[in-house]
Design a protein around this motif. Sequence first.
Motif, PDB file in Angstrom:
ATOM      1  N   LEU A 106       0.831  -1.209   0.000  1.00 20.01           N
ATOM      2  CA  LEU A 106       0.000   0.000   0.000  1.00 20.01           C
ATOM      3  C   LEU A 106       0.863   1.256   0.000  1.00 20.01           C
ATOM      4  O   LEU A 106       0.580   2.219  -0.736  1.00 20.01           O
ATOM      5  N   VAL A 107       1.906   1.262   0.820  1.00 18.89           N
ATOM      6  CA  VAL A 107       2.810   2.417   0.860  1.00 18.89           C
ATOM      7  C   VAL A 107       3.471   2.618  -0.505  1.00 18.89           C
ATOM      8  O   VAL A 107       3.535   3.742  -1.028  1.00 18.89           O
ATOM      9  N   ILE A 108       3.945   1.541  -1.115  1.00 22.82           N
ATOM     10  CA  ILE A 108       4.596   1.641  -2.427  1.00 22.82           C
ATOM     11  C   ILE A 108       3.596   2.094  -3.487  1.00 22.82           C
ATOM     12  O   ILE A 108       3.896   2.937  -4.336  1.00 22.82           O
ATOM     13  N   GLY A 109       2.391   1.530  -3.449  1.00 22.85           N
ATOM     14  CA  GLY A 109       1.379   1.876  -4.448  1.00 22.85           C
ATOM     15  C   GLY A 109       0.998   3.340  -4.401  1.00 22.85           C
ATOM     16  O   GLY A 109       0.897   4.009  -5.437  1.00 22.85           O
ATOM     17  N   VAL A 110       0.774   3.869  -3.199  1.00 21.04           N
ATOM     18  CA  VAL A 110       0.407   5.279  -3.071  1.00 21.04           C
ATOM     19  C   VAL A 110       1.570   6.181  -3.489  1.00 21.04           C
ATOM     20  O   VAL A 110       1.382   7.207  -4.157  1.00 21.04           O
ATOM     21  N   ALA A 111       2.791   5.795  -3.103  1.00 18.29           N
ATOM     22  CA  ALA A 111       3.968   6.581  -3.481  1.00 18.29           C
ATOM     23  C   ALA A 111       4.135   6.642  -4.994  1.00 18.29           C
ATOM     24  O   ALA A 111       4.533   7.671  -5.546  1.00 18.29           O
TER      25      ALA A 111
END
Length: 297
Positions: A31-36
């Motif tokens: 999720l962190v990677i996707g939003v970034a």
Amino acid sequence: MRNWLAQQRAALTHTLVRLGAAPFATVLTVLVIGVALALPVSLYLAVANVARLATHVSHTPEITLFLEDGSDQTQTLARSLRARKDLARVRFVSREEALKGLAGRAGMADVIATLGRNPLPDAFVLTPKATEPTALEALRQALSRLPGVARATLDSAWAQRLAAWLALGRDFVLILAGLFGTALVAVSFNTIRLQVLAQREEIEVSRLLGATDAFVRRPFLYLGTLQGLMGALLAWLLLAAALFFLGERVDALAAAYGATFRLEGLGWHETGLLLALSGALGWLGAWLAATQHLRRL
């Protein structure tokens, strides 16, 4: 070759088992990677769609020469303009024709009816052969000095401003992509560092049995790469959902202006590039973390 493929398959299987064993941590990392990734890509799509919209509404630049009131140079000026090789088209617009066109616009008929006389000048609308901004401006200045010309305007100024804003937007996308790419490497580095520390005893036993650093590092590289790929896939899904949500609103807005325009998402090549870059950055963070901490064990 078979031995190498077997090692790769075993490392990938081990990685998938690790991912499944900690689903909550995996989801948070992805999720962190996707939003970034979604943030710079969404800005890229915004700039790309605005640039595509500009190509739909843009037209050939025109220079308008407004003549002096009561000038007797109209015929001479017309012959001079039609003889120029740097002009593709010359069109004369009389003050009566200009007033008639203005009266046809909504809400202007009543205003014009209150005027005592026609305030509009005669004009020539010129289509230059050149398209470069510098050449167009030089031509405008040269034409403004012709006898009988009160003022010369170039209608491509808005296009130049838009091009400058789009160039600024593209540069900002590159800067933002670099920053979030660095953040992706940092997320992958920290995740793999924790995995290495959690498996410290297992790694030490593997080394005692003769495992090389490349063998020990391989599952972590797969882990970082898979996390990067899943983050890119999540970013693509988030952007697709946003475009679907905004699509109807953009269609309605375009219809209100009597136009048709649809938002476009990432193409196949752009999607492939997003997956490749995200996977590579995840691999890089994993390699840095695994290499650094294996040296300390």
